[in-house]
Design an enzyme around this catalytic site. Structure first.
Site, PDB file in Angstrom:
ATOM      1  N   ARG A  88       0.816  -1.217   0.000  1.00 16.83           N
ATOM      2  CA  ARG A  88       0.000   0.000   0.000  1.00 16.83           C
ATOM      3  C   ARG A  88       0.846   1.262   0.000  1.00 16.83           C
ATOM      4  O   ARG A  88       0.302   2.358  -0.102  1.00 16.83           O
ATOM      5  CB  ARG A  88      -0.890   0.009   1.240  1.00 16.83           C
ATOM      6  CG  ARG A  88      -2.284  -0.584   1.041  1.00 16.83           C
ATOM      7  CD  ARG A  88      -2.989  -0.512   2.378  1.00 16.83           C
ATOM      8  NE  ARG A  88      -4.413  -0.456   2.326  1.00 16.83           N
ATOM      9  CZ  ARG A  88      -5.220  -1.481   2.592  1.00 16.83           C
ATOM     10  NH1 ARG A  88      -4.726  -2.668   2.864  1.00 16.83           N
ATOM     11  NH2 ARG A  88      -6.523  -1.318   2.592  1.00 16.83           N
ATOM     12  N   ARG A 127     -21.576  -1.960   3.946  1.00 11.52           N
ATOM     13  CA  ARG A 127     -20.771  -2.982   4.622  1.00 11.52           C
ATOM     14  C   ARG A 127     -20.731  -2.709   6.125  1.00 11.52           C
ATOM     15  O   ARG A 127     -20.761  -3.616   6.935  1.00 11.52           O
ATOM     16  CB  ARG A 127     -19.350  -3.006   4.053  1.00 11.52           C
ATOM     17  CG  ARG A 127     -18.522  -4.137   4.614  1.00 11.52           C
ATOM     18  CD  ARG A 127     -17.230  -4.319   3.853  1.00 11.52           C
ATOM     19  NE  ARG A 127     -16.246  -3.327   4.196  1.00 11.52           N
ATOM     20  CZ  ARG A 127     -15.076  -3.192   3.572  1.00 11.52           C
ATOM     21  NH1 ARG A 127     -14.777  -3.988   2.552  1.00 11.52           N
ATOM     22  NH2 ARG A 127     -14.215  -2.285   3.941  1.00 11.52           N
ATOM     23  N   ARG A 133     -17.699  -3.344  10.858  1.00 13.29           N
ATOM     24  CA  ARG A 133     -16.257  -3.085  10.973  1.00 13.29           C
ATOM     25  C   ARG A 133     -16.020  -1.738  11.635  1.00 13.29           C
ATOM     26  O   ARG A 133     -16.687  -0.765  11.314  1.00 13.29           O
ATOM     27  CB  ARG A 133     -15.606  -3.082   9.579  1.00 13.29           C
ATOM     28  CG  ARG A 133     -15.143  -4.447   9.158  1.00 13.29           C
ATOM     29  CD  ARG A 133     -14.584  -4.444   7.751  1.00 13.29           C
ATOM     30  NE  ARG A 133     -13.517  -3.477   7.511  1.00 13.29           N
ATOM     31  CZ  ARG A 133     -12.627  -3.604   6.542  1.00 13.29           C
ATOM     32  NH1 ARG A 133     -12.650  -4.658   5.752  1.00 13.29           N
ATOM     33  NH2 ARG A 133     -11.712  -2.680   6.347  1.00 13.29           N
TER      34      ARG A 133
HETATM   35  P1  AMP Z   1      -8.258  -3.841   4.297  1.00  9.68           P
HETATM   36  O1  AMP Z   1      -9.046  -4.956   4.868  1.00  9.68           O
HETATM   37  O2  AMP Z   1      -7.296  -4.292   3.231  1.00  9.68           O
HETATM   38  O3  AMP Z   1      -9.104  -2.688   3.852  1.00  9.68           O
HETATM   39  O4  AMP Z   1      -7.330  -3.272   5.481  1.00  9.68           O
HETATM   40  C1  AMP Z   1      -7.913  -2.699   6.642  1.00  9.68           C
HETATM   41  C2  AMP Z   1      -6.926  -1.773   7.330  1.00  9.68           C
HETATM   42  O5  AMP Z   1      -5.760  -2.506   7.740  1.00  9.68           O
HETATM   43  C3  AMP Z   1      -6.378  -0.651   6.471  1.00  9.68           C
HETATM   44  O6  AMP Z   1      -7.251   0.465   6.407  1.00  9.68           O
HETATM   45  C4  AMP Z   1      -5.089  -0.327   7.212  1.00  9.68           C
HETATM   46  O7  AMP Z   1      -5.353   0.392   8.409  1.00  9.68           O
HETATM   47  C5  AMP Z   1      -4.601  -1.708   7.612  1.00  9.68           C
HETATM   48  N1  AMP Z   1      -3.749  -2.291   6.553  1.00  9.68           N
HETATM   49  C6  AMP Z   1      -4.033  -3.371   5.778  1.00  9.68           C
HETATM   50  N2  AMP Z   1      -3.042  -3.609   4.903  1.00  9.68           N
HETATM   51  C7  AMP Z   1      -2.106  -2.652   5.110  1.00  9.68           C
HETATM   52  C8  AMP Z   1      -0.863  -2.329   4.498  1.00  9.68           C
HETATM   53  N3  AMP Z   1      -0.390  -3.037   3.465  1.00  9.68           N
HETATM   54  N4  AMP Z   1      -0.176  -1.276   4.997  1.00  9.68           N
HETATM   55  C9  AMP Z   1      -0.630  -0.550   6.018  1.00  9.68           C
HETATM   56  N5  AMP Z   1      -1.805  -0.767   6.641  1.00  9.68           N
HETATM   57  C10 AMP Z   1      -2.552  -1.821   6.183  1.00  9.68           C
END
Ligand code: AMP
Length: 192
Positions: A88, A127, A133
């Site tokens: 990311r 969602r 969430r």
């Molecule tokens: P997601 O389920 O992929 O939307 O991830 C949920 C949250 O986890 C994100 O909004 C970030 O706070 C954290 N997160 C997930 N993947 C990453 C990453 N590659 N780098 C930094 N934070 C992450």
């Protein structure tokens, strides 16, 4: 197959990741799921990342990268994987490039799910109602969009430059997007 799936919050990454991983017989590795599981279990990692995630901020690169390195070292990832939600940041991109290169490996495809920003907010609010969430309330959604646009969207240019990017229009039903995505990945990988 070593693949990534990228998209703004609410673009349907998680849902489509499962189909894509199943189609190629590789595990789907979601950093968001790993963090959420740790928060639920109350681990030290979970405690460290909880506040950041609830605020829509990114977890620090070093923490995220070490989790990914550990997960990719597991046996089920030896034949390939699909990363959902990683990398990311540009730091994470460099980490992944180095990590794979050190093993003589490289990525095969980077799927980018494209969805109109107005559709995204609506999906995220739905969602929030369904899954509860902690990072799905309206202010946090806006913050997550901002962070995505600033830090993650630019990574698409990096992968485009490497000829890895597979753009997929992410509007439509889950089934429509899945069929479109699988056809696009197939076309991309058979060309190479
Ligand atoms: P997601 O389920 O992929 O939307 O991830 C949920 C949250 O986890 C994100 O909004 C970030 O706070 C954290 N997160 C997930 N993947 C990453 C990453 N590659 N780098 C930094 N934070 C992450």
């Amino acid at each position: 197959m070593r693949m990534l799936i990228m998209g703004a919050p609410g673009a349907g990454k998680g849902t489509q990741a499962s189909s894509l991983a199943a189609a190629y017989g590789v595990p789907a590795v979601s950093t968001g799921d790993i963090f959420r599981a740790n928060i639920k279990q109350g681990t030290a990692l979970g405690k460290r990342v909880q506040a950041l995630i609830s605020a829509g901020e990114y977890v620090p690169d070093d923490v995220t990268e070490s989790i990914v390195a550990d997960r990719l070292a597991e046996e089920d990832c030896a034949g390939g994987f699909l990363l959902d939600g990683f990398p990311r940041t540009m730091h994470q991109v460099r980490f992944l490039d180095r990590h794979l290169a050190s093993q003589g490996k490289r990525l095969d495809a980077v799927v980018s799910l494209l969805v109109d920003p107005e559709v995204l907010v609506g999906r995220l609010l739905d969602r929030a109602a369904q899954e509860g969430r902690s990072d799905d309330n309206e202010d946090v959604i806006r913050r997550r969009m901002e962070v995505y646009a600033g830090q993650t969207a630019p990574l698409l240019f990096h992968y485009q430059g490497k000829g890895l990017l597979v753009d997929v229009e992410g509007t439509g039903t889950v089934d429509e997007v899945r069929e479109r995505m699988l056809a696009a990945v197939e076309a991309h990988t058979s060309d190479r």
